[in-house]
Design a protein around this motif. Sequence first.
Motif, PDB file in Angstrom:
ATOM      1  N   PHE A 115       0.844  -1.204   0.000  1.00  0.00           N
ATOM      2  CA  PHE A 115       0.000   0.000   0.000  1.00  0.00           C
ATOM      3  C   PHE A 115       0.880   1.256   0.000  1.00  0.00           C
ATOM      4  N   ALA A 116       1.907   1.253   0.849  1.00  0.00           N
ATOM      5  CA  ALA A 116       2.812   2.414   0.917  1.00  0.00           C
ATOM      6  C   ALA A 116       3.522   2.625  -0.417  1.00  0.00           C
ATOM      7  N   ASP A 117       3.928   1.540  -1.063  1.00  0.00           N
ATOM      8  CA  ASP A 117       4.571   1.663  -2.383  1.00  0.00           C
ATOM      9  C   ASP A 117       3.606   2.267  -3.399  1.00  0.00           C
ATOM     10  N   ASP A 118       2.331   1.873  -3.323  1.00  0.00           N
ATOM     11  CA  ASP A 118       1.327   2.417  -4.236  1.00  0.00           C
ATOM     12  C   ASP A 118       1.185   3.930  -4.048  1.00  0.00           C
TER      13      ASP A 118
ATOM     14  N   VAL B  36      -1.103  19.995  12.221  1.00  0.00           N
ATOM     15  CA  VAL B  36       0.137  20.328  12.912  1.00  0.00           C
ATOM     16  C   VAL B  36       0.612  19.087  13.650  1.00  0.00           C
ATOM     17  N   ALA B  37       1.842  18.710  13.419  1.00  0.00           N
ATOM     18  CA  ALA B  37       2.370  17.492  14.032  1.00  0.00           C
ATOM     19  C   ALA B  37       3.701  17.778  14.694  1.00  0.00           C
ATOM     20  N   GLY B  38       3.828  17.469  15.976  1.00  0.00           N
ATOM     21  CA  GLY B  38       5.100  17.590  16.669  1.00  0.00           C
ATOM     22  C   GLY B  38       5.937  16.364  16.388  1.00  0.00           C
ATOM     23  N   GLU B  39       7.134  16.555  15.917  1.00  0.00           N
ATOM     24  CA  GLU B  39       7.989  15.418  15.566  1.00  0.00           C
ATOM     25  C   GLU B  39       8.442  14.689  16.823  1.00  0.00           C
ATOM     26  N   ARG B  40       8.533  13.362  16.715  1.00  0.00           N
ATOM     27  CA  ARG B  40       8.990  12.556  17.843  1.00  0.00           C
ATOM     28  C   ARG B  40      10.471  12.213  17.665  1.00  0.00           C
ATOM     29  N   ASP B  41      11.110  11.851  18.782  1.00  0.00           N
ATOM     30  CA  ASP B  41      12.519  11.485  18.690  1.00  0.00           C
ATOM     31  C   ASP B  41      12.646  10.098  18.068  1.00  0.00           C
ATOM     32  N   ALA B  42      13.893   9.662  17.870  1.00  0.00           N
ATOM     33  CA  ALA B  42      14.138   8.417  17.140  1.00  0.00           C
ATOM     34  C   ALA B  42      13.526   7.206  17.837  1.00  0.00           C
ATOM     35  N   ALA B  43      13.375   7.271  19.165  1.00  0.00           N
ATOM     36  CA  ALA B  43      12.811   6.150  19.911  1.00  0.00           C
ATOM     37  C   ALA B  43      11.296   6.213  19.996  1.00  0.00           C
ATOM     38  N   GLY B  44      10.707   7.237  19.355  1.00  0.00           N
ATOM     39  CA  GLY B  44       9.258   7.373  19.386  1.00  0.00           C
ATOM     40  C   GLY B  44       8.744   7.961  20.674  1.00  0.00           C
TER      41      GLY B  44
ATOM     42  N   GLY C  78       2.506  10.353  -3.969  1.00  0.00           N
ATOM     43  CA  GLY C  78       2.259  10.710  -2.576  1.00  0.00           C
ATOM     44  C   GLY C  78       3.484  10.519  -1.714  1.00  0.00           C
ATOM     45  N   GLU C  79       3.337  10.862  -0.450  1.00  0.00           N
ATOM     46  CA  GLU C  79       4.432  10.740   0.510  1.00  0.00           C
ATOM     47  C   GLU C  79       3.933   9.994   1.747  1.00  0.00           C
ATOM     48  N   VAL C  80       4.842   9.286   2.377  1.00  0.00           N
ATOM     49  CA  VAL C  80       4.546   8.599   3.635  1.00  0.00           C
ATOM     50  C   VAL C  80       5.536   9.098   4.678  1.00  0.00           C
ATOM     51  N   HIS C  81       5.027   9.630   5.782  1.00  0.00           N
ATOM     52  CA  HIS C  81       5.884  10.154   6.852  1.00  0.00           C
ATOM     53  C   HIS C  81       5.627   9.368   8.133  1.00  0.00           C
ATOM     54  N   TYR C  82       6.693   8.984   8.796  1.00  0.00           N
ATOM     55  CA  TYR C  82       6.588   8.244  10.046  1.00  0.00           C
ATOM     56  C   TYR C  82       7.136   9.088  11.199  1.00  0.00           C
ATOM     57  N   GLY C  83       6.769   8.708  12.425  1.00  0.00           N
ATOM     58  CA  GLY C  83       7.495   9.191  13.588  1.00  0.00           C
ATOM     59  C   GLY C  83       7.078  10.531  14.152  1.00  0.00           C
ATOM     60  N   PHE C  84       5.889  11.008  13.814  1.00  0.00           N
ATOM     61  CA  PHE C  84       5.423  12.213  14.521  1.00  0.00           C
ATOM     62  C   PHE C  84       3.921  12.136  14.743  1.00  0.00           C
ATOM     63  N   GLY C  85       3.509  12.723  15.861  1.00  0.00           N
ATOM     64  CA  GLY C  85       2.105  12.655  16.248  1.00  0.00           C
ATOM     65  C   GLY C  85       1.395  13.971  16.005  1.00  0.00           C
ATOM     66  N   VAL C  86       0.133  13.906  15.613  1.00  0.00           N
ATOM     67  CA  VAL C  86      -0.653  15.103  15.330  1.00  0.00           C
ATOM     68  C   VAL C  86      -1.000  15.802  16.642  1.00  0.00           C
TER      69      VAL C  86
END
Length: 351
Positions: A99-102, A130-138, A108-116
């Motif tokens: 699905f992500a490849d599609d 608006v999403a605050g980015e999370r650190d590498a450990a989530g 489109g773009e897929v972004h991980y690691g930040f919460g709205v």
Amino acid sequence: PPGSLKAELCTRGRLLLRDYCAERGIAYDECGKLVVAVRDDELGRLDDLEKRALANGVPGMRRVDPAGIREIEPHAAGLAALHSPQTAITDFPAVAAAFADDIRAAGGEVHYGFGVTAIRREAAGRIRIVAGERDAAGGKAAAGERDVTADRLIICAGLHSDRVAGLAGDTAEPRIIPFRGEYMRVRPEKAALVRGMIYPVPDPRYPFLGVHFTRRVTGVVEVGPNAVLATAREGYSRTGVSVRDLAEIAAWPGTWRMAGRHWRTGVREVRGSLSKSRYMAEAMRYVPEIGAADVDRAGSGVRAQALDRDGALVDDFRIHRLGPITAVRNAPSPAATSSLAIAEHVLDSVC
């Protein structure tokens, strides 16, 4: 129930997913499923389930007696069962990756690691997320925020679907209550005793499936899951505790109404969680030759169970529409099977 959103989308979703897996070369095995009654008081519920299955057009479904059960699953036991030969297993991590490849292939773009953290309506109908980015450990939000603007927004936030929908102005109901589902893995020397999937007759009072045997495309056989109230929305282990999540669970009126109705079931589930022997005693009613000595504790999942204010456990799909914003508030099993049909249903309302 026939006519429910779940019945409609699961029926279509199964066909769409089967064809999608074939197109993408993803493993898909029609190993079949037995839904087995092991007590006399379950036979009436099996009758009702058979009527629903026929009304919903389950392909090839038939009722079998004890000899028929053994023909399909030689090591299973029961008084009667429904056999669905076209029920299948697949590799859902591979499906999600496809699905992500599609999305990327479509530009489109897929972004991980930040919460709205906020959803704002702006001029000309635009929506700012608006999403605050999370650190590498989530963990905690790192410095800086990231904005995304859109004409239309679809919220499908799983364990946080009520919170994120609330940021968009949606109602508090239904509230998400997390239930941890723990699995056992059958040791390799006994895995061949299960050919496909062996399920109990569902209890209409609960949206949970009950402990069952499932063969994976890798050949591994899992038992589970149970359903234990989790102490955190992402409480994948017993030690995972969130004060905020517990406070929200306790503050929701539906929690106490649910507990008043179903506390005995909750106690039984906790006992099974703490004791492998108790856990497998339930499973052994279906496959007597696989006991506590034949399994190891495996992973856990957390079910995003929607709960209404009156204490009702929501079983059907719930999708709310807020103008250009669509919020998927409840997508319980078989949401994975139904995923492509859910996508069609949502897009029909926003396009």
